[in-house]
Each structure stands twice: as structure tokens, then as C-alpha cells.
Design a protein around this motif. Structure first.
Motif, mmCIF file in Angstrom:
data_model
loop_
_atom_site.group_PDB
_atom_site.id
_atom_site.type_symbol
_atom_site.label_atom_id
_atom_site.label_comp_id
_atom_site.label_asym_id
_atom_site.label_seq_id
_atom_site.Cartn_x
_atom_site.Cartn_y
_atom_site.Cartn_z
ATOM 1 N N UNK A 15 0.833 -1.205 0.000
ATOM 2 C CA UNK A 15 0.000 0.000 0.000
ATOM 3 C C UNK A 15 0.868 1.256 0.000
ATOM 4 N N UNK A 16 1.911 1.253 0.825
ATOM 5 C CA UNK A 16 2.829 2.395 0.862
ATOM 6 C C UNK A 16 3.460 2.622 -0.507
ATOM 7 N N UNK A 17 3.829 1.541 -1.172
ATOM 8 C CA UNK A 17 4.522 1.648 -2.455
ATOM 9 C C UNK A 17 3.609 2.109 -3.583
ATOM 10 N N UNK A 18 2.327 1.826 -3.471
ATOM 11 C CA UNK A 18 1.403 2.108 -4.576
ATOM 12 C C UNK A 18 0.507 3.315 -4.345
ATOM 13 N N UNK A 19 0.623 3.969 -3.188
ATOM 14 C CA UNK A 19 -0.214 5.133 -2.894
ATOM 15 C C UNK A 19 0.660 6.313 -2.469
ATOM 16 N N UNK A 20 0.480 7.470 -3.075
ATOM 17 C CA UNK A 20 1.290 8.630 -2.703
ATOM 18 C C UNK A 20 1.005 9.156 -1.297
ATOM 19 N N UNK A 21 -0.190 8.884 -0.779
ATOM 20 C CA UNK A 21 -0.539 9.256 0.598
ATOM 21 C C UNK A 21 -1.088 8.013 1.282
ATOM 22 N N UNK A 22 -0.487 7.640 2.407
ATOM 23 C CA UNK A 22 -0.914 6.422 3.093
ATOM 24 C C UNK A 22 -0.755 6.579 4.593
ATOM 25 N N UNK A 23 -1.451 5.725 5.334
ATOM 26 C CA UNK A 23 -1.352 5.701 6.791
ATOM 27 C C UNK A 23 -1.309 4.253 7.248
ATOM 28 N N UNK A 117 18.245 27.022 7.452
ATOM 29 C CA UNK A 117 19.075 27.447 6.338
ATOM 30 C C UNK A 117 19.367 26.339 5.341
ATOM 31 N N UNK A 118 18.841 25.141 5.615
ATOM 32 C CA UNK A 118 19.027 23.995 4.723
ATOM 33 C C UNK A 118 17.768 23.841 3.875
ATOM 34 N N UNK A 119 17.876 23.740 2.563
ATOM 35 C CA UNK A 119 16.683 23.630 1.713
ATOM 36 C C UNK A 119 15.811 22.438 2.095
ATOM 37 N N UNK A 120 14.508 22.674 2.099
ATOM 38 C CA UNK A 120 13.563 21.589 2.362
ATOM 39 C C UNK A 120 13.220 20.957 1.013
ATOM 40 N N UNK A 121 14.019 19.983 0.613
ATOM 41 C CA UNK A 121 13.859 19.387 -0.712
ATOM 42 C C UNK A 121 13.567 17.890 -0.632
ATOM 43 N N UNK A 122 12.796 17.498 0.377
ATOM 44 C CA UNK A 122 12.449 16.086 0.541
ATOM 45 C C UNK A 122 11.216 15.758 -0.294
ATOM 46 N N UNK A 123 11.296 14.685 -1.064
ATOM 47 C CA UNK A 123 10.130 14.302 -1.865
ATOM 48 C C UNK A 123 9.221 13.349 -1.107
ATOM 49 N N UNK A 124 9.708 12.798 0.009
ATOM 50 C CA UNK A 124 8.920 11.866 0.810
ATOM 51 C C UNK A 124 9.052 12.220 2.284
ATOM 52 N N UNK A 125 7.918 12.275 2.988
ATOM 53 C CA UNK A 125 7.910 12.561 4.423
ATOM 54 C C UNK A 125 7.122 11.483 5.149
#
Length: 253
Positions: A15-23, A117-125
Motif C-alpha cells: 500500500x505504501x509503495x502504490x499510494x502517494x498518501x498512506x497511513x 538554512x538547509x533547503x527543504x527538498x524532501x520528496x517523501x515525508x
């Protein structure tokens, strides 16, 4: 150690792998961390769908649990984790260290997004313990909202989901979801068998719906928002009292 997931763990990983938003809502000890790490590992190195991952967790969990789990399982030992805790200098050094997963405690989210001061460039949280971000008024919630447009994939984890009696829409209207908490409250009051019951609420719609239900059941009650109502509660004269924790949390017996 070889990882042999149970069926429910396989389902959650998929489910995590196939859904961009999951819980992932599982009781403690059922492997939420290993499930999530496995899914992230696959997304990083099999499908190449994610590149920079941020995990937000309570301090102890951020410092100890995630790295311990990645070291424990054979298939996860290729993951490079950087734990972003400690002094500001230590946190900055951890953020600048090359890694697959950066792990920070909840209290430092505002610092990370607003003043590190560090860019917030994370694609996954990954939010490990969703209840820490339940209040939309909290600074950490507002900070994360600012970074949300940059994030492609969100995973939330908790073992203690707490649903809301309704929610507010973007326009401020109340959207009804279910009556189960009201039904549970009714059962609790009945089970109290005449003993006093103190009910905490957070939102105005909670107060409105609880009030309507108690009136329908002909159960005497009062809000604890005046000296007189608090006096009656302390004297045992109110079967049910309604209280907002932020405004009437003191002087109650």
C-alpha cells in the motif's frame, strides 16, 4: 536477520509503495517501522520513485528506533540514515551528511523548515505518530504545511488513532462523519451508574453535538466555564460536565 513479513505487513508495504498518501494504523509491536522502511527501501532502490526521505518522530524514537530497525534486518542494511538531533550544529551537520533517510524529532520541524538554512527538498515525508500533528494550530503542523507542496509522498504512522465526532471543511462548514464517539459516550455515562462524568471537547462542533445528544437523552449537564458551574461540579451536583482543557483545566476536584 532475515525479514519474513506477515500477510498484513506485506499488504501494508504494498500500500505504501502504490499510494502517494498512506497511513499505517497498527498496534505497538506489529512492525510499523520495519513495514515503512521496507516500502521506502523498495521505492528508493527498486522503482527509483523517491530520492530524499524525511522521517519525523518523537525524540526517543527518532534517535534510537529507526536506525535500530534498519540495522536489524538484512534487506535494510544498505540504507544510510542520518539522525538530526542534538545541538543546532549537530543537527546541521546531520542534514548535510549524504544519506537516504533523514530522521528528525517533532520539536525541530519548525526549525528545519523555517530557520535551519538547509533547503527543504524532501520528496517523501514519514510522520511517525500522527497524533503529534493532529492540531492544525500547532507550530509544527503549520511548519509542515509550508513544506508540503514540495513533498510527493506522505506516510503517516500511529498505534493510537483518534477520530473526530465531525470535521471543518475549507469553507468553515461542519462535515458530519459518524456518531460512534457519541454512542460510546452514551455507553460510558450509562456504565458510570450515577457517578459523575467529565467530558473534554476540543472543537465547537464537538460541543454542539454532545450537547444535542445529552439533551435528547434528558441527562443533566453543564459546561465548566463559570465559577458557579465549577462549584457545582466540585460539590457533586452535576452528573455530566463539559470542559475545554485549554480554558478550564484548573480548580476541578
Amino acid at each position: 536477520m532475515k525479514y519474513e513479513p506477515h500477510d498484513y505487513q506485506k499488504y501494508a508495504i504494498s500500500y505504501i509503495e502504490t499510494h502517494p498518501v498512506s497511513a499505517v494504523l497498527l498496534d505497538m509491536g506489529l512492525g510499523k517501522t520495519s513495514i515503512t522502511l521496507t516500502g521506502l527501501n523498495d521505492l528508493l532502490f527498486d522503482s527509483f520513485e523517491v530520492h530524499r526521505i524525511l522521517v519525523i518522530a518523537p525524540l526517543r524514537v527518532a534517535r534510537d528506533t529507526w536506525t535500530a530497525e534498519s540495522d536489524k534486518w538484512d534487506h535494510l542494511r544498505g540504507l544510510i540514515c542520518s539522525v538530526v538531533v542534538g545541538s543546532e550544529a549537530e543537527r546541521k551537520a546531520a542534514l548535510l551528511k549524504p544519506a537516504d533517510i533523514y530522521i528528525i524529532n517533532c520539536e525541530n520541524v519548525q526549525w528545519l523548515i523555517g530557520s535551519s538554512g538547509v533547503p527543504f527538498d524532501y520528496d517523501t515525508v514519514v510522520v511517525d505518530e500522527l497524533s503529534f500533528f493532529k492540531s492544525y494550530q500547532a507550530k509544527r503542523f503549520r511548519a509542515l504545511v509550508k513544506g508540503r507542496p514540495h513533498v510527493w509522498r506522505m506516510v503517516g504512522l500511529t498505534g493510537t488513532p483518534s477520530s473526530n465526532g465531525a470535521v471543518y471543511s475549507d469553507t468553515g462548514d461542519v462535515v458530519h462523519i459518524h456518531d460512534r464517539k457519541l454512542e460510546a459516550l452514551e455507553d460510558l455515562i450509562e456504565a458510570a451508574n450515577g457517578k459523575t462524568v467529565l467530558v473534554a471537547y476540543w472543537f465547537k462542533h464537538d460541543l454542539t453535538r454532545i450537547t444535542e445528544r445529552l439533551k435528547k437523552l434528558h441527562i443533566p449537564f453543564s459546561r465548566l466555564d463559570t465559577s458557579e458551574s465549577i462549584r457545582k461540579w466540585n460539590n457533586g451536583e452535576l452528573p455530566v460536565a463539559l470542559v475545554h482543557p485549554a480554558s478550564a483545566g484548573h480548580g476541578l476536584n
